[in-house]
Design an enzyme around this catalytic site. Structure first.
Site, PDB file in Angstrom:
ATOM      1  CE  LYS A 191      -5.073  -3.669  -1.021  1.00  0.00           C
ATOM      2  NZ  LYS A 191      -4.464  -2.235  -1.085  1.00  0.00           N
ATOM      3  CB  SER A 204      -6.627  -0.767   2.324  1.00  0.00           C
ATOM      4  OG  SER A 204      -5.514  -0.674   1.051  1.00  0.00           O
ATOM      5  CB  SER A 209      -2.806   0.798   1.517  1.00  0.00           C
ATOM      6  OG  SER A 209      -3.994   1.418   1.982  1.00  0.00           O
TER       7      SER A 209
HETATM    8  N1  GLN Z   1      -5.536   4.789   5.129  1.00  0.00           N
HETATM    9  C1  GLN Z   1      -5.608   5.629   3.791  1.00  0.00           C
HETATM   10  C2  GLN Z   1      -7.176   5.853   3.510  1.00  0.00           C
HETATM   11  O1  GLN Z   1      -7.706   5.052   4.022  1.00  0.00           O
HETATM   12  C3  GLN Z   1      -4.880   4.845   2.907  1.00  0.00           C
HETATM   13  C4  GLN Z   1      -5.470   3.869   1.866  1.00  0.00           C
HETATM   14  C5  GLN Z   1      -4.572   3.284   0.984  1.00  0.00           C
HETATM   15  O2  GLN Z   1      -3.360   3.538   0.684  1.00  0.00           O
HETATM   16  N2  GLN Z   1      -5.338   2.673   0.077  1.00  0.00           N
HETATM   17  O3  GLN Z   1      -7.488   6.257   2.428  1.00  0.00           O
END
Ligand code: GLN
Length: 490
Positions: free
Chosen positions: A78, A153, A177
């Site tokens: 990532k 994400s 995410s």
């Molecule tokens: N969807 C969640 C957010 O927008 C989780 C994001 C994440 O785990 N980085 O914060």
């Protein structure tokens, strides 16, 4: 040999027996990546140095050296995880030219285990989002159907594995995410216990929640890759001294002594789509047939988890992202035509250009929640409720070994259909945020498909440091369901 379809553990055996070279493996995945990436956009940067490293490993192997735990296996990383000398953008304009002068511990460990970094994957900007649509580099698409989002994400990391561009990848999970994109892309995603994986050199979003982990084709691969990533690191004082077990060797799909809790607040949720509910019910039937016992448990404060999560993550983000001021590194506005009158104008023009809409929304919300006069009412209260949730979680897991729930209430949604009201998007994180708030390990495993033919996953959550139990249940599900379908890209 169909290299692309092999799992990480299978490739490892072939490479160590000398049946295939690291170069052959890496070049196949690189070819697939170069073929698919223009359409899928899973990678922000493809690592041109990958083949060179593969050559070097083959040379070492020929000389009789034993290769590391991930002997010549290509891993996609990532683009939130710093890789020395290789651009790391966090999918933001703020870091569009950032070449880290040092590597994250996660990358160092992969490198020392002789893994090959095949490239840096797309994500929502600064990991804020659930669809990969907030990336400055454009959205990533779901390899099962390019009209759909891969989730977020870590959307690029999940799409890379589902699209056979890498046998495995590393994502990060602050509120879901790793697990949500794994569910949307039909792959396995593990968020280890908070403190298992060092955050050193990972672009910080919300430091008390962030945790990196593997995204793989199957549970065994997740166990193998997680072991390499985890462990105490003196560069991150929040990492645990606990020994990292060999989860792969410890895998046991015998369910006869396992008690699985169903948190009733999750299942009362009228948000769960019918197809997700059906697949979850079938999974429960399968596990019962393998001898697992089920029990209803309760997490009374669960309904607060979205509010608590969004107060805490935005507060921490507003603090963490204050470092992007354009002075030492990162994007700086062009002041050659119009000079900044003062330092505030310098910051605001720079930061105004550097961040996208969602990141700005979170910085503003978090700054508000931390501001004097509101701190007690918002941030502090959220921290207190988090503590209550932690106690409830420990209590629920004193009555069972593992909690089972959906990962998301639905399958992947189509690109661009995102709700205009961000609160509706935030509500989609209902099932995943609790594990981050309490620091627990959580796994997403594929369990079938929805009406739109897109994948569905189930979530397994465990006690702190008990990754083994959730991996075991995941393994039992995988063996029982034997899902053979894959994205039609190979
Ligand atoms: N969807 C969640 C957010 O927008 C989780 C994001 C994440 O785990 N980085 O914060």
């Amino acid at each position: 040999m169909e290299i692309l379809k092999k799992s990480l553990t299978q490739l490892k055996v072939h490479i160590s027996k000398g049946e295939i070279s690291c170069e052959a493996v890496t070049s196949q995945f690189l070819q697939q990546t170069k073929k698919l990436n223009p359409g899928i956009n899973a990678f922000i940067t493809i690592n041109d140095g990958a083949l060179e490293k593969a050559h070097e490993l083959d040379r070492r192997h020929k000389k009789g050296e034993t290769l590391g735990e991930l002997s010549g296996l290509p891993i996609a990383i990532k683009d939130l995880i710093c890789t020395r000398g290789l651009k790391t953008t966090a999918a933001s304009k703020a870091l569009s030219n950032f070449i880290p002068p040092y590597s994250s511990t996660v990358f160092r460990k992969l490198d020392e285990a002789d893994a090959i970094n095949i490239g840096k994957t797309n994500l929502d900007e600064f990991a804020m989002g659930s669809s990969n649509e907030t990336s400055f580099y454009g959205p990533c698409k779901n390899p099962w159907n390019k009209d759909y989002v891969p989730g977020g994400s870590s959307g690029g990391s999940a799409a890379a594995v589902a699209g056979f561009m890498a046998p495995a990848s590393v994502g990060t999970d602050t509120g879901g995410s790793i697990r949500q994109p794994a569910s949307f892309c039909g792959v396995v995603g593990l968020k280890p216990t908070y403190g298992r994986v060092s955050r050193y050199g990972i672009v910080a979003f919300a430091s008390s929640l962030d945790q990196a982990g593997p995204i793989t084709k199957n549970v065994k691969d997740a166990a193998l890759l997680a072991k390499v990533l985890c462990g105490r690191d003196k560069m991150d004082s929040t990492t645990s001294y606990n020994e990292v077990p060999n989860w792969l060797e410890g895998l046991n799909s015998d369910m006869s002594k396992v008690v699985i809790g169903l948190p009733k607040e999750y299942f009362n949720s009228d948000m769960i789509d019918n197809d997700v509910r059906s697949r979850i019910n079938e999974t429960i039937v399968l596990l019962k047939s393998k001898g697992a016992r089920f029990k209803d448990v309760s997490l009374p404060s669960l309904s607060t988890s979205i509010s608590v999560y969004y107060l805490i993550c935005t507060s921490e983000a507003s603090s963490n992202l204050s470092r992007y001021d354009g002075v030492r590194y990162g994007h700086r506005a062009n002041f050659s035509k119009r000079k900044a009158e003062n330092i505030l104008e310098f910051y605001s023009r720079t930061r105004g250009e550097a961040f996208g809409e969602e990141v700005k929304r979170r910085i503003i919300t978090g700054t508000f929640a931390l501001s004097s006069g509101y701190y007690e009412a918002y941030y502090l209260k959220a921290c207190r409720v988090r503590r209550v949730l932690q106690d409830e979680y420990v209590k629920a897991l004193s009555e069972c070994d593992v909690l089972l729930s959906p990962v998301v209430s639905s399958t992947a949604f189509k690109l661009g259909v995102k709700d205009e009201n961000p609160l509706n998007t935030y509500n989609n994180d209902l099932f995943t945020t609790a594990a981050n708030l309490v620091g627990a390990p959580a796994l997403s495993v594929p369990i079938g498909f929805g009406e739109n033919k897109m994948p569905i996953g189930v979530q397994l959550m465990g006690r702190a440091y008990d990754e083994q139990s959730i991996l075991n249940v995941g393994q039992a599900i995988e063996e029982g369901l034997k899902i053979k379908e894959h994205a039609n890209v190979v």
